[in-house]
Structure formats: structure tokens, C-alpha cells
Scaffold this motif. Structure first.
Motif, short mmCIF file in Angstrom:
data_model
loop_
_atom_site.label_atom_id
_atom_site.label_comp_id
_atom_site.label_asym_id
_atom_site.label_seq_id
_atom_site.Cartn_x
_atom_site.Cartn_y
_atom_site.Cartn_z
N THR A 139 0.82 -1.22 0.00
CA THR A 139 0.00 0.00 0.00
C THR A 139 0.85 1.27 0.00
O THR A 139 0.34 2.36 -0.25
CB THR A 139 -0.94 0.03 1.21
OG1 THR A 139 -0.18 -0.17 2.41
CG2 THR A 139 -2.01 -1.06 1.10
N THR A 140 2.15 1.14 0.31
CA THR A 140 3.07 2.27 0.27
C THR A 140 4.37 1.79 -0.38
O THR A 140 4.85 0.69 -0.08
CB THR A 140 3.38 2.82 1.67
OG1 THR A 140 2.16 3.26 2.29
CG2 THR A 140 4.35 3.98 1.62
N ILE A 141 4.94 2.62 -1.24
CA ILE A 141 6.16 2.23 -1.95
C ILE A 141 7.07 3.44 -2.14
O ILE A 141 6.59 4.56 -2.30
CB ILE A 141 5.81 1.59 -3.31
CG1 ILE A 141 7.06 0.99 -3.98
CG2 ILE A 141 5.12 2.59 -4.24
CD1 ILE A 141 6.74 0.14 -5.21
N GLU A 142 8.35 3.20 -2.08
CA GLU A 142 9.33 4.21 -2.42
C GLU A 142 9.81 3.95 -3.85
O GLU A 142 9.99 2.80 -4.25
CB GLU A 142 10.51 4.15 -1.45
CG GLU A 142 11.51 5.27 -1.61
CD GLU A 142 12.89 4.81 -2.07
OE1 GLU A 142 13.87 5.50 -1.81
OE2 GLU A 142 12.97 3.76 -2.73
N MET A 143 10.01 5.03 -4.63
CA MET A 143 10.56 4.93 -5.98
C MET A 143 11.70 5.93 -6.11
O MET A 143 11.53 7.11 -5.83
CB MET A 143 9.48 5.23 -7.03
CG MET A 143 8.33 4.28 -7.04
SD MET A 143 7.15 4.70 -8.36
CE MET A 143 5.77 3.64 -7.89
N LYS A 144 12.86 5.45 -6.55
CA LYS A 144 14.03 6.30 -6.71
C LYS A 144 14.23 6.70 -8.16
O LYS A 144 13.88 5.94 -9.07
CB LYS A 144 15.29 5.56 -6.24
CG LYS A 144 15.26 5.08 -4.79
CD LYS A 144 16.55 4.37 -4.44
CE LYS A 144 16.45 3.70 -3.08
NZ LYS A 144 16.31 4.63 -1.96
N SER A 145 14.83 7.87 -8.35
CA SER A 145 15.36 8.20 -9.66
C SER A 145 16.75 7.56 -9.74
O SER A 145 17.01 6.57 -9.06
CB SER A 145 15.43 9.72 -9.84
OG SER A 145 16.38 10.28 -8.94
N GLY A 146 17.63 8.09 -10.55
CA GLY A 146 18.98 7.55 -10.57
C GLY A 146 19.38 6.85 -11.85
O GLY A 146 20.51 6.34 -11.96
N TYR A 147 18.47 6.79 -12.82
CA TYR A 147 18.80 6.25 -14.14
C TYR A 147 18.71 7.33 -15.21
O TYR A 147 18.76 7.03 -16.39
CB TYR A 147 17.90 5.07 -14.49
CG TYR A 147 18.15 3.85 -13.65
CD1 TYR A 147 19.41 3.26 -13.60
CD2 TYR A 147 17.12 3.28 -12.90
CE1 TYR A 147 19.64 2.13 -12.83
CE2 TYR A 147 17.35 2.15 -12.12
CZ TYR A 147 18.61 1.58 -12.09
OH TYR A 147 18.83 0.46 -11.31
N GLY A 148 18.55 8.58 -14.78
CA GLY A 148 18.56 9.69 -15.72
C GLY A 148 19.90 10.39 -15.72
O GLY A 148 20.51 10.64 -16.74
#
Length: 411
Positions: A139-148
Motif C-alpha cells: 500500500t506504500t512504496i518508495e521509488m528512486k530516480s537515478g537512471y537519468g
């Protein structure tokens, strides 16, 4: 004393409630013969069934099933272009990572593919991964950048995360990981790239409200302690919480650095030592364990679980979903890995994907436990005991999923 409901309250009845309430000393915080009362998007009470006054309220009888907090996946790299399946096949056939990297593989291949894809294309690629996690009770998730690894493409990844949070019934916590690796155009100029992050990427994307925390890969193949501290210092001036990929391949003291900045979490930490653990305890920083990467890379150096237990450092668990080292869109499978590979108890595993995972995202006062004034994120399982979700894999016992008080899935 009788608890009186309001007309809009929803009463969840006849559940075995594994509250994961850290104030309770009983295993899993598990209570029976209590009703869970939801008002809007919040839990307002958990009271004995005999002490509640029902006045025309909607009552949902779960018929003895298990209720737990919604699962929290607190470390993922969910948004990216391409995949690395062919590279993995080469590795399984004996080709070294150095050779693959020299051929243009590794993280830079994901960077190339991510940069090429449009925001809409990245959104479409991320959808089935997110759906798989939601369908298991996340129900809760973290999403990272880092491939740009440049302003335009880091922004693009974070915008996709924002779109996913709108399109799906899930809470998304976004993290800026521009300091994931040095991009090709800055090869040999890591200090200049850190300056770009500190002076443009981080402050401008923070002003746009696109992320909640900043992360860095502090490692011999990533960024040095000095470079990481420069990033953290700039983040601190802007009021941005920090976290770190640290002690995965060696011990540089990254955990102590994160702790000095009162960081939310340190992640991977296979090479974490006693001094680092003491620093984490003092700062209240969460240790995030990533058994999927440990398994996929055939690592042999285990995180210092016993020392973390001894010093009562909270341990979270996450998928680390990413194309290179943990391509697993299944938090329940990772829960099993945490028990089998890292020898966590089933109760520690559950804490790792609920209350401790919430703390790792700075949401420990609102998510990850079933208690009054917490967000009404929970799952009803066709099960009696919490261990069942850790033990058996391949089936899906999720009976109902509730996000912010609304039933999103029923079986």
C-alpha cells in the motif's frame, strides 16, 4: 466505557488483528475480539467488540481472517527503461561484470535506455511492476530516480513516479538518487557532477515538489565520503531528509555519515561494523536489508543481523526492485528470503515491511501500524497467522486490500 460510532464510520469485525503496534508487547501486536473502526482515511479506534455501540454503521465481517497493516516496500528503483536480462545470461555463462561493463553494459546501459524513453513509455513500463506489488498487498512504496543522471531525465523519472501515485491506489514516496553513479559525460569529473546535483538538480526538483528525500551510493565504485557529505550538507540547508546506499561492497563509514545527518535509512549494509551500528542507534536511523540483491548477486557477506538486534536498530526489508541486481516485483518473496537467507524471525520480517519500513520513509507516525490516528491502510488475508504469508510462496492469500480507508481489491 462504550465507544460510540459516527454515522460515516465503517466497522471491521471478526478479524484477528496483527496491529504491529510497537507499544504492545505481544507477538505481532495481535489482538482478537476487537473491532477496527475506520473514519474516512483514518483508523479512529480498535476496541473490544463488546464495547462498541453500532448505530446503522456499515459493518464488514471478515469471518475470522487475519488483518495486518498494508505492506510497505521502502527501497525500489521501479522506473527505468530497458532491461538487463541478456547481461544476466552472460554472467550466468561465465562472462565477468568487468567485461560486460566494458562492452557498454551495467548501469550505464539502463541510463541510455531510460534517457531514450519518453515519460509515457516509462510509465507504461512501470505499470505491471507496480501492479504486481499492489496485488500482493503493498500500500506504500518508495521509488528512486537515478537512471537519468541529468536534470531532464531525473525529472522525467520523478514525474513518472508522481503519475503512478495518481493512477493507482498506493502511496508513493519519491527519492532523488541522482548520485547513483557518475554519468558517461562526467567520466573522471565526479566532483563536478556532485556540484551539478547540489546547485541545480536537487534544489530545482525539490522546489517542484517531485521528491521527498535524497539518496547517494557511497561506495568505492560510487561516490566518496567527502562527495556524499557535500550532497548531504546541501540537502540539509534545503531541509531535505537524507538516506544512503552504504556498506554494500566495503566499509567506508557511510552509515556513520548518514547517522550524523540524522538520515532516514542506510541500505544494503553488508559490511556495516559495530561503530556504524552504534551511530545508527544514536540517530534513530533504520537499517534496510535487501536480500533480493544478496541472492541475485550470490553474495556471501551477510549483514550484521545479531549486532543490529543487540543494539535494537530497527531493520526494514525491501525488494530493491531494479534491473541489474534484484529484478523481483514480489515483496512477499523477499520476506521469505529475509527469513531463510538472513535468518530473521517471521515477526522481524513483518516488522521489516510494516512499522520499520514506514520509519525508513519518514512515515513512522502515520503508516505501518494499525492504531488510532494512523492511515487506514491494511490487508485482510485468507489466513490465520502472520507466518503464513512469509512461509508459502506462489499463492496469493490476499482477501481484501484497503488503501486510505477504501477497499481497492477483493477476492
Amino acid at each position: 466505557m462504550t465507544f460510540k460510532t459516527l454515522p460515516q464510520d465503517i466497522v471491521w469485525r471478526n478479524g484477528r488483528i496483527a496491529t504491529m503496534n510497537t507499544d504492545l508487547s505481544i507477538p505481532y501486536g495481535l489482538i482478537e475480539n476487537h473491532d477496527l473502526v475506520v473514519r474516512g482515511n483514518q483508523i479512529v479506534a480498535i476496541v473490544p467488540t463488546s464495547e462498541i455501540e453500532i448505530d446503522g454503521n456499515q459493518v464488514i465481517d471478515v469471518e475470522g481472517r487475519l488483518i495486518t497493516p498494508g505492506l510497505i516496500d521502502c527501497h525500489t528503483h521501479l522506473v527505468f527503461g530497458g532491461d538487463r536480462a541478456s547481461e544476466w545470461e552472460q554472467r550466468m555463462n561465465g562472462v565477468s561484470y568487468e567485461t560486460i561493463s566494458a562492452q557498454g553494459g551495467g548501469i550505464n546501459s539502463t541510463v541510455r535506455e531510460t534517457r531514450k524513453m519518453s515519460e509515457s513509455a516509462l510509465f507504461q513500463r512501470a505499470k505491471p511492476r507496480l501492479e504486481a506489488l499492489i496485488n500482493e498487498g503493498v500500500t506504500t512504496i518508495e521509488m528512486k530516480s537515478g537512471y537519468g543522471l541529468d536534470y531532464e531525465n531525473e525529472e522525467k523519472q520523478l514525474k513518472v513516479a508522481k503519475r503512478l501515485s495518481v493512477a493507482y491506489p498506493i502511496t508513493v514516496s519519491s527519492t532523488l538518487l541522482s548520485a547513483h553513479t557518475v554519468p558517461p559525460e562526467y567520466k573522471g569529473k565526479a566532483d563536478e557532477y556532485i556540484d551539478l546535483i547540489c546547485q541545480k538538480i536537487m534544489p530545482e526538483l525539490w522546489t517542484k515538489g517531485l521528491f521527498d528525500a535524497v539518496d547517494v551510493f557511497c561506495e568505492s565504485v560510487g561516490f566518496s565520503l567527502k562527495q556524499s557529505e557535500k550532497l548531504f550538507s546541501a540537502a540539509q540547508r534545503l531541509g531535505i531528509p537524507v538516506k544512503g546506499h552504504v556498506e554494500q561492497l566495503s566499509n567506508l563509514g557511510g552509515s556513520e555519515l548518514v547517522a550524523r545527518y540524522k538520515g532516514l535509512s542506510v541500505d544494503h549494509i553488508e559490511y556495516l561494523d559495530l561503530e556504524g551500528i552504534k551511530a545508527l542507534k544514536a540517530s534513530g536511523t533504520v537499517a534496510v536489508l535487501l536480500p533480493g540483491a544478496f541472492y541475485f548477486l550470490r553474495e556471501t557477506k551477510l549483514p550484521p543481523i545479531e549486532l543490529l538486534r543487540e543494539h535494537q536498530v530497527p531493520m526494514a526489508i525491501s525488494t530493491d526492485f531494479n534491473p541489474g541486481t534484484s529484478p523481483f516485483a514480489s515483496l512477499r518473496m523477499i520476506m521469505n528470503m529475509a527469513a531463510v537467507l538472513f535468518k530473521l524471525t517471521p515477526e522481524e520480517v513483518w516488522a521489516g515491511v510494516t512499522c520499520h519500513a514506514a520509519k525508513a520513509l519518514g512515515r513512522g507516525d502515520s503508516h505501518g501500524q494499525l492504531k488510532p490516528n494512523y492511515v487506514a491502510d491494511f490487508v485482510v488475508w485468507d489466513a490465520k497467522e502472520p507466518v503464513e504469508m512469509v512461509y508459502e510462496q506462489g499463492s496469493n492469500p490476499m482477501y481484501m486490500r484497503v488503501h486510505e480507508g477504501i477497499i481497492t481489491h477483493t477476492n
